[in-house]
Design a protein around this motif. Structure first.
Motif, short mmCIF file in Angstrom:
data_model
loop_
_atom_site.label_atom_id
_atom_site.label_comp_id
_atom_site.label_asym_id
_atom_site.label_seq_id
_atom_site.Cartn_x
_atom_site.Cartn_y
_atom_site.Cartn_z
N ALA A 197 0.84 -1.20 0.00
CA ALA A 197 0.00 0.00 0.00
C ALA A 197 0.88 1.25 0.00
O ALA A 197 0.61 2.22 -0.74
CB ALA A 197 -0.91 -0.01 1.23
N GLU A 198 1.92 1.23 0.81
CA GLU A 198 2.81 2.39 0.91
C GLU A 198 3.54 2.63 -0.41
O GLU A 198 3.81 3.76 -0.81
CB GLU A 198 3.83 2.13 2.02
CG GLU A 198 4.55 3.37 2.52
CD GLU A 198 4.99 3.20 3.96
OE1 GLU A 198 5.46 2.09 4.29
OE2 GLU A 198 4.84 4.14 4.74
N GLU A 199 3.83 1.54 -1.10
CA GLU A 199 4.63 1.64 -2.32
C GLU A 199 3.83 2.14 -3.52
O GLU A 199 4.32 2.95 -4.31
CB GLU A 199 5.23 0.26 -2.62
CG GLU A 199 6.21 0.27 -3.78
CD GLU A 199 6.72 -1.13 -4.08
OE1 GLU A 199 6.63 -2.02 -3.20
OE2 GLU A 199 7.22 -1.32 -5.20
N ILE A 200 2.58 1.67 -3.65
CA ILE A 200 1.88 1.97 -4.91
C ILE A 200 0.68 2.91 -4.75
O ILE A 200 0.26 3.52 -5.74
CB ILE A 200 1.42 0.68 -5.63
CG1 ILE A 200 0.36 -0.06 -4.80
CG2 ILE A 200 2.59 -0.23 -5.94
CD1 ILE A 200 -0.27 -1.24 -5.54
N CYS A 201 0.13 3.02 -3.56
CA CYS A 201 -1.12 3.78 -3.45
C CYS A 201 -0.87 5.29 -3.40
O CYS A 201 0.18 5.74 -2.95
CB CYS A 201 -1.89 3.35 -2.20
SG CYS A 201 -2.48 1.67 -2.31
N THR A 202 -1.86 6.03 -3.85
CA THR A 202 -1.77 7.49 -3.72
C THR A 202 -2.44 7.93 -2.43
O THR A 202 -2.10 8.96 -1.86
CB THR A 202 -2.48 8.17 -4.91
OG1 THR A 202 -3.80 7.65 -5.00
CG2 THR A 202 -1.74 7.93 -6.21
N ARG A 203 -3.38 7.12 -1.98
CA ARG A 203 -4.06 7.44 -0.73
C ARG A 203 -4.48 6.13 -0.06
O ARG A 203 -4.80 5.16 -0.76
CB ARG A 203 -5.29 8.31 -1.00
CG ARG A 203 -5.86 9.03 0.22
CD ARG A 203 -6.60 10.30 -0.22
NE ARG A 203 -7.64 10.02 -1.19
CZ ARG A 203 -8.93 9.85 -0.88
NH1 ARG A 203 -9.33 9.95 0.38
NH2 ARG A 203 -9.82 9.63 -1.81
N VAL A 204 -4.48 6.13 1.26
CA VAL A 204 -4.83 4.91 1.98
C VAL A 204 -5.88 5.23 3.04
O VAL A 204 -5.77 6.21 3.76
CB VAL A 204 -3.56 4.32 2.67
CG1 VAL A 204 -3.96 3.22 3.66
CG2 VAL A 204 -2.60 3.75 1.64
N GLY A 205 -6.91 4.39 3.08
CA GLY A 205 -7.89 4.48 4.16
C GLY A 205 -7.68 3.31 5.09
O GLY A 205 -7.65 2.16 4.64
N ILE A 206 -7.48 3.58 6.37
CA ILE A 206 -7.28 2.49 7.33
C ILE A 206 -8.62 2.16 7.99
O ILE A 206 -9.30 3.05 8.52
CB ILE A 206 -6.20 2.87 8.37
CG1 ILE A 206 -4.85 3.02 7.64
CG2 ILE A 206 -6.11 1.81 9.46
CD1 ILE A 206 -3.72 3.49 8.51
N VAL A 207 -8.98 0.89 7.91
CA VAL A 207 -10.29 0.44 8.38
C VAL A 207 -10.14 -0.38 9.66
O VAL A 207 -9.24 -1.21 9.76
CB VAL A 207 -10.96 -0.50 7.34
CG1 VAL A 207 -12.44 -0.68 7.64
CG2 VAL A 207 -10.76 0.00 5.95
N ALA A 208 -10.99 -0.09 10.62
CA ALA A 208 -11.05 -0.92 11.82
C ALA A 208 -12.48 -0.86 12.34
O ALA A 208 -13.13 0.19 12.24
CB ALA A 208 -10.08 -0.41 12.88
N ASP A 209 -12.95 -1.97 12.85
CA ASP A 209 -14.30 -2.04 13.40
C ASP A 209 -15.37 -1.52 12.44
O ASP A 209 -16.32 -0.85 12.84
CB ASP A 209 -14.37 -1.25 14.71
CG ASP A 209 -13.97 -2.12 15.90
OD1 ASP A 209 -13.76 -3.33 15.68
OD2 ASP A 209 -13.86 -1.58 17.00
N GLY A 210 -15.18 -1.78 11.16
CA GLY A 210 -16.21 -1.48 10.19
C GLY A 210 -16.27 -0.05 9.67
O GLY A 210 -17.22 0.31 8.99
#
Lengths: 256, 487
Positions: A197-210
């Motif tokens: 994710a760190e290498e290719i994504c432009t943005r990351v959403g971190i999901v926890a507990d739905g």
């Protein structure tokens, strides 16, 4: 408005809430990473975004379609690489891609042309006439990646894109995903792999507990951002008190 | 040395216990605890009520016992195909259906022993969950007395022996096949054996062997020893490294899809037909299932005839019963895919069910037509009976198909252990089949009125089947999209 727009989506199975007040948007040109621990609600979210299951509440728009009320139209416009292992089909990869082409109303010449390009790109030309069920897991994954991009959709949903692939093919797939998103498309990648994710994504959403606990813009060009995504991930997920995920302390103990 | 053997025995027992626990949890997870726990109760209720009904209508006890043993033997022959499933699970073909077997490569146990224990587990499981409730029929036959429990126990042992013998025979065929013997050669040997028994007028004696309760002690001991021997030798012959080399195929999909005049449904139907044709056993599988049913029913008719002197109208009888192959044919057509597989494409669950129905008609029609023609020719039926039976066969096959799809969706095999669904299915089958069988036995050859009534029943139930199967798509689509599950 994003090509993917999710607002206040909820989904429960019996008394288990899988997705709870999920909201985010993805724009054209983005390679969006959907990152979270096991059971965070990632797969349920993808299944709702592609019209496979219906949300209990909230609204979803994908390429100006509503997957809840018009699932076929959504699936016609997007590409999907599902999480589950490939079915033990007895078609050959060539026949399987013809099948997908016919389902998606593609000209047979175009299917043949795209099949040849992808077979060369991922290195399965010699397996085009082998029954799908006799292919290795890695070769099956290559065929499944090809079907997701066969019709050159504007939006692609991918669950664990690099599963079972050898390092060389992984590199090729990563580069392709980056260039595909850059070509005014959107790629939505669900993964456990923080490095990828760190290498290719432009943005990351971190999901926890739905639900999304935080979003981070990352470089997406192979260089490291100032703030480690791993650190953000562990801190935010730990704060969400997710049962199945070890705490930072446990991680430290196990590393010693 | 003794210690090593003792340790191996202990490991085998532990393995058997763990596999049994896994089987129990798999079924309770699939159906919910009480729906699975009630399954033997449903079987017992069916067996007891059917026995009462048959006795009330004047059926001889010997006929009822023969019927029960036919069912046990047939179920054993069918359950032996678990050898295929077990073998596939060892190869992890279908994913982690059984955790223990699919992780065989990491366990310090031989694959032959694993498969052997797996099959023993299946035999024990079915002997308790399926065969024991059937044996309660004997309580009806002997009446309320102190000997009733002994009679039930004796019938249970007898039925279990028939069941185990059937299972061992199928496992033997599978084991021989893993050594490279072609399927046609195995089928040829089985066919030659049956014809040999028939030519030497020994078919009745051969059949009696599978009804230990009615046979001699020597025959029973022989069957028991033979079953154990066949099982042990089969496991020794079974090649756990068996696996076909990678197979290639020319491009047949495009041609088939263009040839079928089905418009946008061609692609889905073609995929189903090619999957069936290229999977192990090919298109012969549905025919084999139909032939096993035909052979068992024909044998039962012969036994009933020899005991009571009553033979049914062949057209009506075989037309009604052979329609049941709809269940096995549909099972083969859904063996290699699941609803989830299709949801990566722009097709609805309704589309998938509709195209399965088309594939069912294409495959199912010849599957039932051939054994039916064989039956009416063999039993020299009248033209009216043959025609009415054919109408009945087509209508009932569509009805049983519609019933299966509506109740079980995409997993016809799994619902067999769900008490609620199994009861519904059995009730649905009984509503059509019981009056038909009665008519088939009572009015021989059928009168014009009976022929017309039975023919109309075929048309009526066939229509109901089409309605049920066309409603199955929306029903399962609604369920799947709400819960993300197949049930």
């Amino acid at each position: 408005m994003g090509v993917i727009q999710v607002d206040g989506v909820r989904k429960s199975y019996g008394n288990v809430t899988a997705v709870n007040e999920m909201s985010f948007a993805v724009e054209r040109g983005e390679l969006y990473g959907f990152l979270g621990p096991n059971g965070a609600g990632k797969t349920s979210t993808i299944r709702m975004l592609t019209g496979q299951i219906r949300p209990d509440a909230g609204s979803i728009r994908v390429l100006e379609t509503d997957p809840t009320t018009e699932p076929l139209e959504t699936r016609r416009r997007v590409g999907i690489l599902p999480e589950q292992q490939s079915p033990p089909s007895f078609l050959t990869p060539r026949e399987y891609l013809e099948f997908v082409g016919e389902i998606r109303d593609l000209e047979s010449e175009r299917v043949n042309e795209r099949t040849a390009v992808w077979a060369e790109r991922l290195g399965f030309e010699s397996k085009l006439e082998t029954l799908h069920t006799d292919l290795s897991r890695g070769q099956q994954q290559k065929v499944m990646i090809t079907q997701a991009f066969l019709h050159e959709p504007d939006v692609v949903f991918i669950d664990e894109p690099l599963a079972n692939l050898d390092p060389l093919v992984q590199e090729q797939v990563k580069r392709y995903l980056v260039s595909y998103a850059a070509g005014d498309n959107a790629v939505f990648v669900s993964t456990h792999n923080i490095d990828v994710a760190e290498e290719i994504c432009t943005r990351v959403g971190i999901v926890a507990d739905g639900h999304i606990v935080t979003e981070r813009t990352v470089n997406g060009d192979g260089t490291r951002a100032e703030e480690s995504l791993l650190k953000v991930f562990v801190e935010r997920v730990e704060r969400a008190d997710v049962r199945d995920t070890p705490s930072l302390g446990q991680l430290g103990a196990s590393n010693r | 040395m003794t210690g090593a053997i003792g340790s191996r025995t202990a490991t085998t027992w532990r393995l058997l216990a763990v596999l049994l626990r896994e089987e129990w949890r798999l079924h309770t997870r699939l159906f919910g605890g009480w729906r699975f726990a009630l399954f033997p109760v449903v079987i017992a209720a069916l067996a007891v009520s059917a026995t009462v009904a048959l006795l009330e209508t004047g059926t001889a006890e010997g006929t009822i016992l023969a019927g029960l043993h036919t069912l046990a033997l047939g179920f054993g022959l069918y359950s032996g195909t678990a050898g295929f499933a077990g073998s596939d699970m060892l190869e992890n073909v279908f994913g982690r259906l059984s955790l223990l077997l699919s992780t065989s490569t990491t366990l310090p146990l031989s694959r032959t022993r694993l498969l052997g224990v797996f099959l023993i587990k299946d035999a024990l499981f079915y002997a308790v969950a399926f065969v024991l409730p059937m044996a309660l029929s004997n309580a009806v036959l002997v009446g309320a007395s102190t000997t009733a429990p002994v009679a039930v126990g004796a019938l249970w042992l007898s039925l279990t022996l028939s069941f185990a013998a059937g299972m061992a025979l199928t496992v033997a065929a599978i084991a021989v096949r893993t050594r490279g013997t072609p399927t046609w050669a195995i089928a040829g040997v089985v066919g030659a054996g049956i014809v040999g028994l028939w030519l030497t007028d020994s078919l009745r004696d051969g059949w009696t062997l599978f009804v230990p309760l009615e046979g001699s002690l020597l025959g029973t001991v022989g069957l028991a020893v033979g079953t154990v021997l066949v099982g042990v030798v089969s496991l020794a012959v079974y090649d756990p490294t068996y696996g076909r080399p990678s197979r290639t195929a020319g491009d047949r999909f495009a041609r088939l899809s263009e040839t079928l005049p089905l418009g946008p449904d061609s692609a889905l139907v073609s995929k189903t037909l090619l999957d069936l044709a290229r999977s192990s056993g090919g298109v012969a599988k549905p025919f084999v299932s139909a032939t096993i049913l035909l052979a068992l029913i024909a044998a039962l008719v012969g036994v009933v005839d020899s005991i009571t002197g009553i033979a049914p109208a062949p057209g009506i009888f075989f037309g009604g019963v052979l329609g049941l192959t709809a269940f096995t044919t549909y099972n083969w057509l859904t063996q290699f895919d699941s609803l989830e597989d299709y949801l990566a494409y722009p097709v609805s669950i309704d589309d998938v069910f509709r195209t399965k129905r088309i594939a069912f008609v294409l495959v199912g029609a010849p599957t039932v037509a051939v054994p039916y023609l064989a039956a009416v020719v063999w039993f020299e039926t009248t033209l009216v009976d043959a025609v009415v039976g054919a109408v009945l066969l087509a209508g009932y096959a569509l009805y049983y198909y519609g019933l299966t799809v509506y109740i079980a969706g995409f997993d016809p095999n799994e619902f067999l252990f769900d008490a609620v669904r199994f009861s519904l299915f059995t009730l649905g089958v009984a509503v059509a089949l019981v009056p038909t069988l009665v008519a088939g036995f009572v009015v021989v050859p059928p009168t014009g009125t009976v022929a017309l009534a039975v023919g109309l029943a075929g048309v009526g139930f066939g229509t109901a089947g089409v309605v049920l199967s066309s409603r199955a798509g929306p029903r399962w689509e609604k369920r799947y999209r709400a819960n993300g599950e197949r049930r």
